[in-house]
Design an enzyme around this catalytic site. Structure first.
Site, PDB file in Angstrom:
ATOM      1  N   LYS A  63       0.938  -1.118  -0.004  1.00  0.00           N
ATOM      2  CA  LYS A  63      -0.184  -0.049  -0.154  1.00  0.00           C
ATOM      3  C   LYS A  63       0.862   1.307   0.099  1.00  0.00           C
ATOM      4  CE  LYS A  63      -1.503   1.658   4.054  1.00  0.00           C
ATOM      5  NZ  LYS A  63      -1.482   2.787   4.305  1.00  0.00           N
ATOM      6  N   ASN A  64       1.807   1.230   0.946  1.00  0.00           N
ATOM      7  CA  ASN A  64       2.703   2.475   1.296  1.00  0.00           C
ATOM      8  C   ASN A  64       3.559   2.691   0.092  1.00  0.00           C
ATOM      9  OD1 ASN A  64       0.996   2.893   3.419  1.00  0.00           O
ATOM     10  ND2 ASN A  64       2.439   2.459   4.765  1.00  0.00           N
TER      11      ASN A  64
ATOM     12  N   ARG B 283      -8.727  -0.575   4.184  1.00  0.00           N
ATOM     13  CA  ARG B 283      -8.012   0.491   3.630  1.00  0.00           C
ATOM     14  C   ARG B 283      -6.760   0.082   3.254  1.00  0.00           C
ATOM     15  NH1 ARG B 283      -8.466   6.123   6.806  1.00  0.00           N
ATOM     16  NH2 ARG B 283      -7.436   6.592   5.290  1.00  0.00           N
TER      17      ARG B 283
ATOM     18  N   ASP C 152       4.001   0.263  12.231  1.00  0.00           N
ATOM     19  CA  ASP C 152       2.719   0.016  11.762  1.00  0.00           C
ATOM     20  C   ASP C 152       2.406  -1.477  11.965  1.00  0.00           C
ATOM     21  OD1 ASP C 152       2.904   1.707   8.681  1.00  0.00           O
ATOM     22  OD2 ASP C 152       2.251   2.236  10.563  1.00  0.00           O
TER      23      ASP C 152
ATOM     24  N   ARG D 134      -4.385  10.458   3.668  1.00  0.00           N
ATOM     25  CA  ARG D 134      -3.135  11.319   3.946  1.00  0.00           C
ATOM     26  C   ARG D 134      -2.245  11.415   2.824  1.00  0.00           C
ATOM     27  NH1 ARG D 134      -1.703  13.941   7.818  1.00  0.00           N
ATOM     28  NH2 ARG D 134       0.455  13.525   7.446  1.00  0.00           N
TER      29      ARG D 134
ATOM     30  N   ARG E  34      -0.085  14.842  12.591  1.00  0.00           N
ATOM     31  CA  ARG E  34       0.421  14.317  11.274  1.00  0.00           C
ATOM     32  C   ARG E  34       0.903  15.470  10.684  1.00  0.00           C
ATOM     33  NH1 ARG E  34      -1.457   9.097   9.841  1.00  0.00           N
ATOM     34  NH2 ARG E  34       0.241   8.888   8.464  1.00  0.00           N
ATOM     35  N   PRO E  35       2.198  16.199  11.141  1.00  0.00           N
ATOM     36  CA  PRO E  35       2.574  17.334  10.762  1.00  0.00           C
ATOM     37  C   PRO E  35       3.172  17.170   9.379  1.00  0.00           C
ATOM     38  CG  PRO E  35       3.796  16.935  12.236  1.00  0.00           C
ATOM     39  CD  PRO E  35       2.992  15.915  12.432  1.00  0.00           C
ATOM     40  N   ILE E  36       3.396  18.279   8.425  1.00  0.00           N
ATOM     41  CA  ILE E  36       3.916  18.159   7.259  1.00  0.00           C
ATOM     42  C   ILE E  36       5.010  19.345   7.396  1.00  0.00           C
ATOM     43  CG2 ILE E  36       2.102  17.121   6.006  1.00  0.00           C
ATOM     44  CD1 ILE E  36       1.453  19.723   4.330  1.00  0.00           C
ATOM     45  N   ASP E  37       5.440  20.031   8.209  1.00  0.00           N
ATOM     46  CA  ASP E  37       6.471  21.011   8.415  1.00  0.00           C
ATOM     47  C   ASP E  37       7.751  20.552   7.644  1.00  0.00           C
ATOM     48  OD1 ASP E  37       6.466  19.059  10.527  1.00  0.00           O
ATOM     49  OD2 ASP E  37       8.160  20.162  11.246  1.00  0.00           O
TER      50      ASP E  37
ATOM     51  N   CYS F 208      -5.067  12.315  12.307  1.00  0.00           N
ATOM     52  CA  CYS F 208      -5.523  10.857  12.497  1.00  0.00           C
ATOM     53  C   CYS F 208      -5.616  10.467  13.978  1.00  0.00           C
ATOM     54  CB  CYS F 208      -4.523   9.878  12.082  1.00  0.00           C
ATOM     55  SG  CYS F 208      -3.019   9.992  12.696  1.00  0.00           S
TER      56      CYS F 208
HETATM   57  C1  EPZ Z   1       3.867   6.831   6.812  1.00  0.00           C
HETATM   58  O1  EPZ Z   1       3.224   8.171   7.283  1.00  0.00           O
HETATM   59  C2  EPZ Z   1       2.902   5.735   6.395  1.00  0.00           C
HETATM   60  N1  EPZ Z   1       1.988   6.041   5.645  1.00  0.00           N
HETATM   61  C3  EPZ Z   1       2.488   5.362   7.999  1.00  0.00           C
HETATM   62  O2  EPZ Z   1       1.736   4.191   7.909  1.00  0.00           O
HETATM   63  C4  EPZ Z   1       3.463   5.053   8.984  1.00  0.00           C
HETATM   64  O3  EPZ Z   1       3.158   4.949  10.187  1.00  0.00           O
HETATM   65  C5  EPZ Z   1       4.645   6.225   8.953  1.00  0.00           C
HETATM   66  O4  EPZ Z   1       5.053   6.563   7.698  1.00  0.00           O
HETATM   67  C6  EPZ Z   1       5.845   5.860   9.837  1.00  0.00           C
HETATM   68  O5  EPZ Z   1       6.560   4.713   9.057  1.00  0.00           O
HETATM   69  C7  EPZ Z   1       1.762   6.183   4.380  1.00  0.00           C
HETATM   70  O6  EPZ Z   1       3.171   5.716   3.977  1.00  0.00           O
HETATM   71  C8  EPZ Z   1       0.968   6.440   3.590  1.00  0.00           C
HETATM   72  P1  EPZ Z   1       6.186  10.106   8.909  1.00  0.00           P
HETATM   73  P2  EPZ Z   1       3.947   9.470   7.226  1.00  0.00           P
HETATM   74  O7  EPZ Z   1       6.366  11.300   7.917  1.00  0.00           O
HETATM   75  O8  EPZ Z   1       4.870   9.408   6.225  1.00  0.00           O
HETATM   76  C9  EPZ Z   1       7.002  13.253  12.211  1.00  0.00           C
HETATM   77  C10 EPZ Z   1      -0.172   2.808   7.747  1.00  0.00           C
HETATM   78  O9  EPZ Z   1      -0.713   2.179   8.747  1.00  0.00           O
HETATM   79  N2  EPZ Z   1       6.815  14.331  11.016  1.00  0.00           N
HETATM   80  O10 EPZ Z   1       7.212   9.028   8.694  1.00  0.00           O
HETATM   81  O11 EPZ Z   1       2.736  10.258   7.531  1.00  0.00           O
HETATM   82  C11 EPZ Z   1       5.637  12.493  12.516  1.00  0.00           C
HETATM   83  O12 EPZ Z   1       4.780  13.279  13.481  1.00  0.00           O
HETATM   84  C12 EPZ Z   1       0.260   4.319   8.022  1.00  0.00           C
HETATM   85  O13 EPZ Z   1       0.214   2.155   6.671  1.00  0.00           O
HETATM   86  C13 EPZ Z   1       7.044  15.828  11.468  1.00  0.00           C
HETATM   87  O14 EPZ Z   1       7.484  15.934  12.562  1.00  0.00           O
HETATM   88  O15 EPZ Z   1       4.604   9.371   8.767  1.00  0.00           O
HETATM   89  C14 EPZ Z   1       6.031  11.325  13.194  1.00  0.00           C
HETATM   90  O16 EPZ Z   1       6.204  11.759  14.512  1.00  0.00           O
HETATM   91  C15 EPZ Z   1      -0.242   4.866   9.412  1.00  0.00           C
HETATM   92  N3  EPZ Z   1       6.955  16.493  10.299  1.00  0.00           N
HETATM   93  C16 EPZ Z   1       7.435  11.068  12.279  1.00  0.00           C
HETATM   94  O17 EPZ Z   1       7.740  12.205  11.780  1.00  0.00           O
HETATM   95  C17 EPZ Z   1       6.316  16.278   9.109  1.00  0.00           C
HETATM   96  O18 EPZ Z   1       6.881  17.092   8.106  1.00  0.00           O
HETATM   97  C18 EPZ Z   1       7.305   9.793  11.294  1.00  0.00           C
HETATM   98  O19 EPZ Z   1       6.189  10.384  10.188  1.00  0.00           O
HETATM   99  C19 EPZ Z   1       6.461  14.981   8.789  1.00  0.00           C
HETATM  100  C20 EPZ Z   1       6.621  13.740   9.927  1.00  0.00           C
END
Ligand code: EPZ
Length: 436
Positions: A22-23, A404, A312, A93, A122-125, A117
């Protein structure tokens, strides 16, 4: 909405085949929107989030042609807008990958801020900061109005980006934005998940120049054109495979999981060996059993970015630890609130105490069937595992959230002896929506 009804206590036996990741697919579909020609993608799982992404791609003008058996022809050449503001964009997302893709295609991108969520913010900074370093405007929090991001870049320039936090989404999004930028982009402290490597491999197959995916430093040399024109097959889903490995374990079954990459499963395999399970494996399969009379040993899990133990699989592994003979710990180091499913497990007999990011799990407990809810995708998978192991009947409401990320989960489990059925949701037990 749909529910599942599980009659637990059956030892699972037989074979399960894993679907595409999926991812990986969600990133690859966004990447396909940047191409200057059509492409073909194979091994696409038929799951809700992927269907949503395919529909979103069509709303911006891509031509998507299903070819059957999980293969799709994608033609992005008539994409006619840089605005991803269709309501469907809010459903998942991963639509935020369109920021990097549309920025590359049009030097502009407009879309809704992705939803939160139910396991923390879930920031995107980091995504926005990286785009800013590459020359984009509109990336500051103060630029975001009415929940809509509007990014513009006169020119996308190669940049040296250090991610403060290891982020899968930021790594993929910045890789997309760098693919046709002027110059070379270096992404340091990059995430190394298998799905990141798959997106990079897809892009390189279509004409990109990306090196180092799978390491913590990714180098992207911008190219003028991404011709596309090839067929790419998506890797198997690491998390789906791990979920079924645990399904065999919690039912003391004998299941062989096929069409996986054993290397991707190592973070789980080593822990299950530590707990006393037998793990046999070949080139693309893993068999999970436990000897009669052997009780799983307690252990401690710590979720970390890959190659650490994947967050996950955290809820699913917590179910497994409930059956261990002693005190175990689950440390959730990625998300700040990913234990919200614990009360559902406690209603099935689990003995767990949560202290911030650590769950203390006392075992062994025998789960008893109950009425629970799938609070989000992976929490829902954990409820299925507990239901399979439980004595009696378990009803899981909001089970559409499980669909999903798990293709044909009911059929795959039935094929190895589980008694599981779809039943209509009864309204009174539906809780607020959980987004991923
Ligand atoms: C991806 O989410 C996956 N989703 C998530 O899987 C998974 O839990 C996550 O990576 C971690 O492996 C998809 O790939 C669609 P991150 P993502 O950015 O990209 C912080 C599932 O069940 N962060 O790696 O949103 C954030 O808060 C889903 O399949 C910032 O601070 O996760 C977190 O603590 C659920 N600023 C950490 O980084 C940012 O701009 C990891 O988040 C982005 C993230």
């Amino acid at each position: 909405m749909t529910s599942y009804r599980i009659v637990g206590g059956k030892r699972l036996q037989g074979d399960i085949s894993i679907s595409g990741s999926k991812n990986a697919v969600l990133g690859i579909l966004a990447a396909a929107m940047m191409l200057d020609g059509p492409c073909k993608i194979e091994n696409v799982p038929d799951i809700v989030d992927v269907q949503a992404m395919l529909e979103i791609c069509e709303t911006i003008g891509a031509k998507i042609t299903p070819c059957g058996e999980g293969t799709y022809e994608i033609d992005p050449t008539n994409i006619n807008t840089y605005e991803a503001t269709h309501p469907k964009v809010k459903n998942i997302r991963a639509s935020y990958y369109l920021l990097g893709a549309l920025l590359t295609r049009f030097r502009k991108a407009t879309m809704y801020m992705p939803g939160g969520c139910n396991f923390g913010t879930r920031p995107i900074d980091l995504h926005l900061k990286g785009f800013r370093k590459m020359g984009a405007q509109g990336t500051r929090a103060t630029d975001i109005r009415d929940g809509i991001i509007r990014i513009v870049a006169e020119e996308l320039k190669g940049a040296h980006i250090f991610l403060d936090v290891v982020s899968v989404g930021a790594t993929i999004n910045l890789m997309l934005a760098a693919t046709k930028a002027n110059g070379t982009t270096v992404i340091e402290n990059a995430a190394k998940e298998p799905h990141i490597v798959d997106v990079a491999n897809f892009l390189n197959a279509m004409g990109a120049d990306i090196k180092g995916a799978g390491t913590d430093t990714i180098r992207v040399r911008g190219v003028p054109v991404l011709p596309g024109g090839y067929t790419y097959s998506v890797i198997p889903d690491q998390i789906e495979a791990g979920t079924y490995m645990i399904a065999s374990a919690v039912t003391r079954g004998d299941v062989t999981i096929h069409n996986l990459i054993p290397k991707h499963m190592e973070p789980l395999t080593v822990k299950m060996l530590e707990m006393g399970f037998n793990i046999e494996q070949g080139d693309d399969w893993i068999r999970v059993t436990i000897d009669d009379g052997v009780e799983p040993e307690p252990t401690n899990f710590k979720t970390r970015p890959y190659p650490g133990f994947p967050t996950d699989l955290q809820p699913q592994a917590t179910v497994l630890l409930c059956q261990a003979n002693g005190l175990s710990r689950m440390h959730e180091n990625v998300w700040d609130n990913r234990f919200q499913y614990i009360p559902e497990l406690q209603s099935m007999g689990a003995s767990i105490t949560v202290m911030e990011r650590i769950a203390l799990i006392n075992g062994p407990v025998s789960f008893c069937g109950a009425r629970v809810s799938a609070l989000d995708l992976r929490a829902g998978a954990a409820m299925v595992l507990a239901g399979l192991a439980a004595d009696g009947v378990t009803t899981i409401t909001c089970a559409n959230r499980i669909e999903r990320g798990y293709e044909k989960i009911v059929e795959k489990l039935r094929a190895v002896g589980a008694e599981i059925d779809h039943i209509p949701d009864d309204e009174e037990h539906i809780v607020s929506d959980g987004d991923e």
